[in-house]
Design an enzyme around this catalytic site. Structure first.
Site, short mmCIF file in Angstrom:
data_model
loop_
_atom_site.label_atom_id
_atom_site.label_comp_id
_atom_site.label_asym_id
_atom_site.label_seq_id
_atom_site.Cartn_x
_atom_site.Cartn_y
_atom_site.Cartn_z
N SER A 252 0.91 11.11 -16.55
CA SER A 252 -0.26 11.20 -17.42
C SER A 252 -0.12 12.38 -18.36
O SER A 252 0.52 13.38 -18.03
CB SER A 252 -1.51 11.39 -16.54
OG SER A 252 -2.61 11.78 -17.33
N GLN B 169 -10.86 16.04 -2.45
CA GLN B 169 -10.32 15.35 -3.63
C GLN B 169 -8.84 15.69 -3.82
O GLN B 169 -8.02 14.81 -4.11
CB GLN B 169 -11.09 15.75 -4.90
CG GLN B 169 -12.52 15.24 -4.95
CD GLN B 169 -13.11 15.32 -6.35
OE1 GLN B 169 -12.40 15.33 -7.35
NE2 GLN B 169 -14.43 15.37 -6.44
N LYS C 51 -0.16 14.81 -11.01
CA LYS C 51 0.67 14.19 -12.05
C LYS C 51 1.75 15.15 -12.57
O LYS C 51 2.81 14.71 -13.03
CB LYS C 51 -0.20 13.65 -13.18
CG LYS C 51 -1.05 12.43 -12.76
CD LYS C 51 -0.20 11.24 -12.34
CE LYS C 51 -1.01 9.95 -12.26
NZ LYS C 51 -0.19 8.77 -11.94
N VAL D 259 -15.38 12.45 -12.64
CA VAL D 259 -15.80 13.83 -12.87
C VAL D 259 -17.05 14.18 -12.06
O VAL D 259 -17.16 15.26 -11.48
CB VAL D 259 -16.05 14.08 -14.38
CG1 VAL D 259 -16.59 15.49 -14.61
CG2 VAL D 259 -14.76 13.87 -15.16
N ASP E 233 0.88 -1.17 0.00
CA ASP E 233 0.00 0.00 0.00
C ASP E 233 0.91 1.21 0.00
O ASP E 233 1.62 1.46 0.98
CB ASP E 233 -0.88 -0.02 1.26
CG ASP E 233 -1.79 1.21 1.35
OD1 ASP E 233 -1.66 2.12 0.50
OD2 ASP E 233 -2.61 1.26 2.28
N ILE E 234 0.92 1.96 -1.09
CA ILE E 234 1.90 3.06 -1.20
C ILE E 234 1.58 4.21 -0.24
O ILE E 234 2.39 5.11 -0.06
CB ILE E 234 2.07 3.58 -2.66
CG1 ILE E 234 0.85 4.37 -3.14
CG2 ILE E 234 2.41 2.45 -3.61
CD1 ILE E 234 1.15 5.19 -4.40
N VAL F 31 -2.65 18.25 -11.28
CA VAL F 31 -1.56 18.81 -10.47
C VAL F 31 -0.74 17.70 -9.82
O VAL F 31 0.49 17.76 -9.78
CB VAL F 31 -2.11 19.80 -9.40
CG1 VAL F 31 -0.98 20.26 -8.48
CG2 VAL F 31 -2.77 21.00 -10.07
N TYR G 118 -6.09 15.82 -10.05
CA TYR G 118 -5.35 14.74 -10.71
C TYR G 118 -4.22 15.34 -11.55
O TYR G 118 -3.08 14.87 -11.50
CB TYR G 118 -6.31 13.93 -11.59
CG TYR G 118 -5.65 12.76 -12.27
CD1 TYR G 118 -5.34 11.60 -11.57
CD2 TYR G 118 -5.34 12.79 -13.64
CE1 TYR G 118 -4.74 10.51 -12.19
CE2 TYR G 118 -4.74 11.71 -14.26
CZ TYR G 118 -4.44 10.58 -13.54
OH TYR G 118 -3.83 9.51 -14.15
N PHE H 49 -10.50 10.74 -8.95
CA PHE H 49 -11.94 10.84 -8.70
C PHE H 49 -12.66 10.95 -10.04
O PHE H 49 -12.15 11.56 -10.99
CB PHE H 49 -12.25 12.08 -7.85
CG PHE H 49 -11.90 11.91 -6.40
CD1 PHE H 49 -12.87 11.53 -5.47
CD2 PHE H 49 -10.61 12.14 -5.94
CE1 PHE H 49 -12.56 11.38 -4.13
CE2 PHE H 49 -10.28 11.98 -4.60
CZ PHE H 49 -11.26 11.60 -3.69
#
Length: 276
Positions: free
Chosen positions: A139, A105, A197, A96, A62-63, A195, A193, A94
């Site tokens: 991503s 989130q 990535k 949309v 589990d990271i 930010v 997400y 999450f």
């Protein structure tokens, strides 16, 4: 008996991670570890690949749990004396339409995608053997979100001298700014997400620089990559790529030949270095 080479893929009981493990089982000469937070789900995924005649191994990971990361670290050190290939694939997003407040989130996404990945790297990068390969799955959303940041933030994220401490402070500031409801005013895009990535891509650039400084002659190659838009639980059924297609670039980077001197410290998509 010489110790076999060993590869670890985080978050690999389904989706792209699972497809990466399958491909490595076929192409990597050594032991391949499928890891998952949930032991039952992990073992079920291993059984699925065993039914295909492949031989993955399993280790819980589990990271978000430092103890879990350190247990894997100690296991790898004890059994293999290090690690040859690390693919940091574990991540969350999450949906949309998710009603969870944006600041929550942001905190949850950042905790896993950036801080979890960073913790894994802090514990496992010292174990990487000469000629080792490290792939941080980022991503395209990071590349798309970067131009939506303020000019000042863009400069920091593109800097060739930004430190890990400075990056950590910026990621923490994003979460704090969302809690205060001022993230857009402070120059952040409206995507947690994206930010998180950006953080992964920039962290990879920093880590590659550090490897150049501390382990120059070891031939270790570390890159961030984008698997593309892939049909997974995360991205949904409308995405154009299969998980197998999504696994192609991470696997390509994990299996760069031992004599290769690049790519290193790059953002790679479709096996091609992308501008950052």
């Amino acid at each position: 008996m010489s110790t076999p080479a060993v590869a670890v893929v985080t978050g690999s009981n389904k989706g792209i991670g699972f497809a990466i493990v399958r491909a490595l089982c076929k192409q990597f000469s050594g032991d391949v570890y499928l890891t998952a937070r949930d032991v039952e789900q992990g073992k079920a995924a291993v059984a699925k690949l065993q039914a295909e005649g492949l031989k993955p191994l399993f280790h819980q990971l589990d990271i978000n749990d430092l103890q879990s990361i350190r247990a894997l670290r100690d296991f790898l050190k004890g059994k293999y004396g290090g690690l040859d290939v690390l693919i940091n694939n574990a991540g969350i997003a999450f949906k949309v339409e998710d009603p969870t407040p944006f600041d929550i989130q942001a905190e949850v996404t950042m905790k896993t995608n950036f801080f979890g990945t960073r913790n894994i790297c802090n514990e496992l990068l010292p174990l990487i053997k000469p000629k080792g390969r490290v792939v941080n799955v980022s991503s395209m959303v990071s590349a798309r979100s970067l131009p939506k940041c303020s000019k000042e933030l863009q400069e920091k994220f593109r800097s060739n001298t930004i430190t890990e401490e400075e990056l950590v402070k910026l990621m923490e500031k994003f979460v704090e700014d969302t809690k205060k409801g001022v993230h857009e005013k402070e120059g952040w895009p409206n995507t947690a997400y994206g930010v998180s990535k950006i953080g992964v891509t920039v962290l990879s650039r920093i880590q590659a620089r550090m490897l150049n400084e501390t382990r120059k002659g070891d031939g270790i190659l570390l890159n961030a990559c984008c698997p593309g838009w892939v049909r997974t639980d995360m991205a949904g059924p409308k995405a154009p790529k299969s998980p197998e297609e999504g696994a192609e670039t991470p696997v390509y980077l994990a299996l760069l030949p031992s004599g290769a001197d690049g790519p290193h410290g790059q953002f790679v998509s479709d096996k091609t270095v992308q501008p950052w």
